[in-house]
Design a protein around this motif. Structure first.
Motif, short mmCIF file in Angstrom:
data_model
loop_
_atom_site.label_atom_id
_atom_site.label_comp_id
_atom_site.label_asym_id
_atom_site.label_seq_id
_atom_site.Cartn_x
_atom_site.Cartn_y
_atom_site.Cartn_z
N MET A 231 30.23 -23.41 -0.09
CA MET A 231 29.33 -23.23 -1.21
C MET A 231 30.00 -23.68 -2.50
O MET A 231 31.23 -23.78 -2.57
CB MET A 231 28.91 -21.76 -1.32
N PRO A 232 29.22 -23.96 -3.55
CA PRO A 232 29.81 -24.36 -4.84
C PRO A 232 30.74 -23.29 -5.38
O PRO A 232 30.64 -22.11 -5.02
CB PRO A 232 28.59 -24.57 -5.73
N LYS A 233 31.64 -23.68 -6.27
CA LYS A 233 32.60 -22.75 -6.86
C LYS A 233 31.93 -21.70 -7.73
O LYS A 233 32.42 -20.58 -7.84
CB LYS A 233 33.63 -23.52 -7.68
N THR A 234 30.82 -22.05 -8.34
CA THR A 234 30.11 -21.11 -9.20
C THR A 234 28.65 -21.04 -8.78
O THR A 234 28.01 -22.08 -8.57
CB THR A 234 30.21 -21.51 -10.68
N LEU A 235 28.15 -19.85 -8.65
CA LEU A 235 26.74 -19.60 -8.34
C LEU A 235 26.28 -18.40 -9.17
O LEU A 235 27.10 -17.55 -9.54
CB LEU A 235 26.56 -19.31 -6.84
N THR B 208 25.47 0.42 -9.36
CA THR B 208 24.55 -0.03 -10.41
C THR B 208 25.21 -0.96 -11.42
O THR B 208 24.53 -1.68 -12.14
CB THR B 208 23.96 1.19 -11.15
N SER B 209 26.53 -0.95 -11.48
CA SER B 209 27.24 -1.83 -12.42
C SER B 209 27.31 -3.27 -11.92
O SER B 209 27.51 -4.19 -12.71
CB SER B 209 28.66 -1.31 -12.67
N THR B 210 27.18 -3.48 -10.60
CA THR B 210 27.29 -4.82 -10.04
C THR B 210 26.02 -5.27 -9.33
O THR B 210 25.91 -6.42 -8.93
CB THR B 210 28.46 -4.90 -9.05
N PHE B 211 25.05 -4.37 -9.16
CA PHE B 211 23.80 -4.71 -8.49
C PHE B 211 23.10 -5.80 -9.27
O PHE B 211 22.97 -5.72 -10.48
CB PHE B 211 22.94 -3.46 -8.41
N THR B 212 22.62 -6.84 -8.55
CA THR B 212 22.01 -7.98 -9.22
C THR B 212 20.55 -7.68 -9.58
O THR B 212 19.61 -8.35 -9.12
CB THR B 212 22.11 -9.23 -8.34
N ASP C 20 31.81 -14.48 -8.65
CA ASP C 20 33.19 -14.75 -9.06
C ASP C 20 34.13 -13.67 -8.52
O ASP C 20 35.26 -13.98 -8.10
CB ASP C 20 33.27 -14.81 -10.59
N SER C 21 33.69 -12.43 -8.50
CA SER C 21 34.51 -11.34 -7.96
C SER C 21 34.74 -11.52 -6.47
O SER C 21 35.84 -11.23 -5.97
CB SER C 21 33.83 -9.99 -8.23
N TYR C 22 33.74 -12.02 -5.76
CA TYR C 22 33.91 -12.27 -4.33
C TYR C 22 34.92 -13.39 -4.11
O TYR C 22 35.79 -13.29 -3.25
CB TYR C 22 32.56 -12.64 -3.71
#
Length: 419
Positions: A148-152, A343-347, A367-369
């Motif tokens: 996958m691309p570096k940024t999504l 809830t802080s990271t939920f999209t 990015d964290s992943y």
């Protein structure tokens, strides 16, 4: 009048600063430097680690239950340092314990089991797996993240995901694999089957990544769990033992009232009160105490669970997101503990600038992943809970595209001539 009072206070503060700036300024600079130094050496230590991605393929007819994987996690606890020395922490940058990532990945309809580990722990992980799964095959794999691309997200792909944490105190357990077991094989359930079934049905442009960080933890969480257990059963902290005069008073008091009523000693009264409280507990309350004691009696890890679903924007399948999140519900109970989205990271975004905030959350999660970054909120799971979440499927799992090992590579016979 208020203005004059505030002006006087402000002038006094300025007067104190004008006298003591030569002391306070260097002190503040030292504090700032120390914080930057810790960040610098910790990032340097993380960058110095060489990470490996190991893929594990298991035989088709595996009949072992998740207890075998429980032993693998117990062996992984061997990376615990039991505390670093001063120079290791503040010179080498080992401010936290090392961690390992167990990853379950589905893309293009296939299901893969990976373990991402620092190179120094490769032998430990491989030995632990071979000890429980002698016929498994482990090899270095190409990093699937490069597909996958570096940024999504971007103009082509969109993502959805979150981190998961415990909804209650860490001492409360989630539902483990023992709940799904049965003596008859036809009635046996495998909790990993739900997510592998979702992954096996992904299209070519879809991907589902699950990442489980584990970092060994000490005994502090266990002590908190024991304190919680004592609170639930009504066990009070032992006070200071009675002094000599108090013992004399209790003896003569009981001697005087002995002809009228049975003598009562403070220790006997406390013990009888605790026994009465236990007898009055409902079956559900007893289950809570038993589950709590069972959890804190095992090795445990600081843990974070993260999943990301990736698909093209023009064909984004939200039903796969719902199916993935529903697989975590099978580990939840009303009386003990459950896994819930962070809830802080939920999209999901609400309020003003919703689209912008949603894009930022998705970009930060992806990015964290990619960079193996921990969120602020973490949970503690023991080896049994981790083995429930991540283990190699048993024979009852029938996901059609599960990556099984068809044949085992053999070793050449001893004494075979090489020319």
């Amino acid at each position: 009048m208020i203005t004059e009072i505030l002006g006087g206070i402000f002038n006094q503060i300025l007067g104190i600063l004008s006298i003591s700036w030569w002391f306070l300024l260097p002190l503040a600079l030292i504090f700032i430097f120390w914080e930057f130094w810790q960040y610098y050496i910790y990032i340097g230590y993380l960058r110095s680690q060489k990470w490996l991605l190991l893929e594990i393929k298991i035989p088709t007819m595996i009949e072992k239950d998740p207890k075998a994987m429980e032993q693998v996690f117990a062996a992984a606890y061997g990376i615990y340092s039991y505390g670093f020395r001063f120079w290791q922490k503040y010179w080498e940058g080992r401010l936290q314990e090392d961690f390992i990532s167990f990853e379950l990945v589905g893309y293009a309809g296939s299901v893969h089991f990976y373990i991402r580990t620092p190179d120094s722990y490769r032998n430990l992980i491989e030995s632990a797996i071979y000890a429980q799964y002698p016929n498994a095959e482990i090899h270095l794999a190409e990093d699937y993240r490069n597909l996958m691309p570096k940024t999504l997200p971007n103009e082509v792909y969109d993502i959805w995901g979150t981190d998961y944490h415990l909804s209650k105190d860490d001492a409360y357990p989630i539902r483990t694999y023992e709940y799904f077991e049965a003596s008859v094989k036809e009635k046996r359930l495998d909790p990993i089957a739900a997510i592998t079934e979702v992954m096996s049905k992904l299209k070519d442009d879809e991907a589902l990544w699950i990442q489980i960080f584990i970092r060994p933890t000490g005994d502090d969480w266990k002590k908190k769990g024991e304190a919680l257990r004592d609170t639930l059963v009504g066990r009070k902290k032992p006070g200071s033992p009675p002094g000599f005069l108090e013992k004399i008073w209790q003896f003569f008091r009981n001697l005087v009232i002995a002809p009228i009523e049975h003598p009562v000693w403070p220790e006997d009264a406390k013990r009888e009160e605790q026994q009465t409280r236990m007898l009055l507990m409902t079956p559900g309350e007893k289950d809570i105490i038993e589950g709590l004691e069972r959890k804190i009696g095992m090795l445990a890890f600081q843990t974070n669970i993260r999943f990301i679903y990736i698909d093209k924007r023009d064909s984004f399948t939200r039903s796969n997101v719902a199916a993935t999140m529903s697989t975590f519900n099978q580990f939840n109970t009303q009386n003990l503990n459950s896994l819930r989205p962070n809830t802080s990271t939920f999209t999901i975004a609400r309020g003003l600038f919703k689209k912008r905030k949603l894009w930022y959350r998705k970009r930060r999660l992806y990015d964290s992943y990619q960079k193996l970054m921990w969120p602020k909120r973490k949970s503690i799971l023991n080896v049994q809970e981790l083995a429930t979440l991540y283990h190699f499927p048993s024979i009852v799992v029938e996901a059609p595209m599960l990556r099984h090992l068809v044949s085992k590579k053999g070793e050449p016979p001893a004494g075979l001539p090489i020319e």
